[in-house]
Enzyme design. Structure first.
Site, PDB file in Angstrom:
ATOM      1  N   ARG A  59       5.192 -47.437 -17.817  1.00 26.40           N
ATOM      2  CA  ARG A  59       4.122 -46.013 -18.130  1.00 26.40           C
ATOM      3  C   ARG A  59       4.815 -45.030 -18.567  1.00 26.40           C
ATOM      4  NH1 ARG A  59       5.226 -43.653 -12.963  1.00 26.40           N
ATOM      5  NH2 ARG A  59       3.050 -43.254 -12.669  1.00 26.40           N
ATOM      6  N   TYR A  89       2.106 -42.824 -20.529  1.00 23.06           N
ATOM      7  CA  TYR A  89       1.863 -41.418 -19.589  1.00 23.06           C
ATOM      8  C   TYR A  89       3.421 -40.223 -19.838  1.00 23.06           C
ATOM      9  CZ  TYR A  89      -1.338 -44.772 -17.214  1.00 23.06           C
ATOM     10  OH  TYR A  89      -2.018 -45.545 -16.274  1.00 23.06           O
ATOM     11  N   GLU A 120      -7.073 -44.464  -0.027  1.00 26.30           N
ATOM     12  CA  GLU A 120      -7.421 -45.097  -0.276  1.00 26.30           C
ATOM     13  C   GLU A 120      -6.089 -45.001  -0.931  1.00 26.30           C
ATOM     14  OE1 GLU A 120     -10.249 -45.488  -2.992  1.00 26.30           O
ATOM     15  OE2 GLU A 120     -11.948 -45.817  -1.796  1.00 26.30           O
ATOM     16  N   CYS A 161       9.876 -54.245 -30.383  1.00 27.23           N
ATOM     17  CA  CYS A 161       9.773 -53.408 -31.589  1.00 27.23           C
ATOM     18  C   CYS A 161       8.073 -52.355 -31.535  1.00 27.23           C
ATOM     19  CB  CYS A 161       9.233 -54.894 -32.503  1.00 27.23           C
ATOM     20  SG  CYS A 161      10.188 -55.095 -33.472  1.00 27.23           S
ATOM     21  N   GLU A 162       9.190 -50.736 -31.020  1.00 22.03           N
ATOM     22  CA  GLU A 162       8.079 -50.417 -31.193  1.00 22.03           C
ATOM     23  C   GLU A 162       9.188 -48.863 -31.318  1.00 22.03           C
ATOM     24  OE1 GLU A 162       4.452 -49.527 -30.099  1.00 22.03           O
ATOM     25  OE2 GLU A 162       3.645 -51.326 -29.747  1.00 22.03           O
ATOM     26  N   TYR A 187       1.470 -49.640  -9.885  1.00 16.57           N
ATOM     27  CA  TYR A 187       1.245 -49.727 -11.909  1.00 16.57           C
ATOM     28  C   TYR A 187       2.647 -49.624 -12.608  1.00 16.57           C
ATOM     29  CZ  TYR A 187      -2.118 -47.203  -8.922  1.00 16.57           C
ATOM     30  OH  TYR A 187      -3.305 -46.573  -8.287  1.00 16.57           O
TER      31      TYR A 187
END
Ligand code: LLP
Length: 426
Positions: A318, A322, A280, A349-350, A378
């Site tokens: 991502r 991560y 898969e 805004c981070e 992803y």
């Protein structure tokens, strides 16, 4: 992803200068290479079937659920791993026959089991609770099912992406497998498969080999205690792709030979017949088939040098989620050798909204076009409207042709499905 640069120093995909695409459709923008998806599929299919022809690829569509991407894979002969009723629905819409779809949900509620059953899709159960509830929803008599087991092997590019072992919420405990299959048979069900998935983003073949051995041991253990004829054994996905320039791609020939080698010798040793071997992959099929184009709008020399772009973690999560590395190329300056280290920052805004820290890149100016590589998996599928930013468009390229396969969202799309109570409407 192999970077192609033309004589003007511009990046090219599917024979087309990405600067022209960005000019026409605006940025941020995902650009997907159709041929790459087809090549990726064929490479896996041809290498595995060289060694074992009862083989199927189930595309883990969570990686990219764009209907066009899914149609391309359907045309190639692919099947589907769907993990939610929405993914089942999307797969049917993309033209996959129900019998080509395997539904592997976790923490599935009754109405979802009902929905998937109505679509005539094979259900891969993840818990005893699901088995007992399914028995009340359908007529179990000869109803085909399979089970996901925990092979007690886990691997992945990040802790969040490891799905086997004692900390994992997924699958049936290996020692409980025989009694679960027995219970299913006692209820009237016809179990026909066994599934496991150890994690995602794995470039080392070792854990896959361990997991293949483990799955076959568990299957043999089940077969020794209940009357079962496995139609398929599913090894799940997880095949990694290189993201950093140092990482080497999986040697797929060797990988296929080793995995099918274990599969063939163990099925023979245990008298399991010749079940289909399923895998898969999600990332492997689509990950390196797209780039995210984003335009530099601000260069700021603060305590560090920030290159500010018009995408953010709402567009590509991502790196923030991560700490993932995505290679970045300056799509209009491929020949520039003057390198400096910069932080590439998004527009959310981070503070965590960074695509790269201390990244050596050709000297960048405002207006330059960046291509963030390997963003086919992803990436759009994890995008959001955070900070009230509409999601970007997606473009397909093939042999000099450019087609828009998803329009960019508008500001009005931000209010889709919102209801302002009457009393607040003036
Ligand atoms: N099968 C099952 C049951 C899965 O849960 C997954 C991925 C796959 C197959 C496909 O795995 P792949 O071949 O793509 O590695 N958002 C993360 C990845 C999460 C994967 C979740 N399950 C990322 O961006 O790295």
């Amino acid at each position: 992803m192999n970077l192609k640069i033309n004589e003007n120093g511009n990046m090219v995909i599917g024979n087309i200068d990405v600067n022209e695409i960005a000019e026409e459709y605006g940025t941020p923008l995902y650009v997907i290479d159709e041929e790459r998806i087809r090549d990726n599929y064929k490479r896996v299919f041809n290498t595995f079937t060289k060694h074992y022809n009862k083989f199927r690829i189930l595309y883990a569509c969570k990686a990219n659920t764009n209907l066009t991407v899914m149609r391309i894979l359907e045309e190639e002969g692919c099947s589907i791993d769907a993990v939610s009723p929405g993914e089942v629905y999307t797969s049917l819409k993309a033209g996959f026959a129900p019998k080509k779809i395997l539904f592997t949900g976790n923490n599935v509620k009754d109405e979802e089991l009902k929905f998937v059953d109505e679509q005539d899709v094979l259900i891969n159960l993840d818990s005893i609770s699901q088995l007992e509830r399914l028995a009340k929803i359908v007529n179990p008599e000869n109803y085909k099912i399979s089970f996901r087991v925990n092979p007690m092997v886990g691997a992945g590019h990040h802790e969040h992406c490891i799905t086997g072992g004692v900390m994992s919420k997924f699958g049936i405990k290996e020692e409980e497998a025989p009694e679960v299959y027995k219970k299913a048979i006692d209820l009237g069900f016809k179990p026909v498969g066994m599934h496991s998935h150890i994690g995602s983003g794995i470039l080392d073949p070792k854990p896959f080999k361990l997991a293949t051995n483990a799955l076959l041991d568990i299957a043999a253990n089940v077969a020794s205690e209940v009357d079962i004829n496995f139609e398929f054994l599913d090894l799940g996905g997880g095949l990694g792709i290189p993201y950093t320039p140092e990482e080497k791609p999986l040697d797929i020939d060797k990988f296929a030979e080793e995995i099918t080698g274990i599969f063939k010798s163990k099925t023979k040793e245990y008298g399991l017949g010749t079940p289909y071997l399923y895998i898969e992959p999600g990332r492997y099929l689509v990950g390196d088939a797209a780039v995210l184009l984003t335009r530099v709008n601000t260069i700021k020399n603060s305590y560090r040098k920030f290159v500010g772009v018009d995408a953010g973690f709402n567009t590509l999560l991502r790196p923030a989620m991560y700490d993932s590395y995505h290679h970045i190329a300056v799509a209009n300056k491929g020949n520039n050798r003057e390198v400096e280290k910069v932080d590439v920052a998004g527009n959310v805004c981070e503070s965590g909204d960074l695509f790269a820290r201390d990244r050596p890149l050709p000297k960048i100016e405002e207006g330059d076009l960046l291509a963030i590589l390997n963003t086919g998996a992803y990436s759009f599928s994890m995008a959001s409207q955070y900070n009230s930013r509409p999601r970007p468009a997606e473009i397909l390229v093939k042999n000099n042709e450019v087609e828009i396969i998803r329009e960019k969202e508008t500001y009005d799309d931000l209010f889709n499905k919102q209801i302002l109570p009457k009393r607040l409407q003036n």
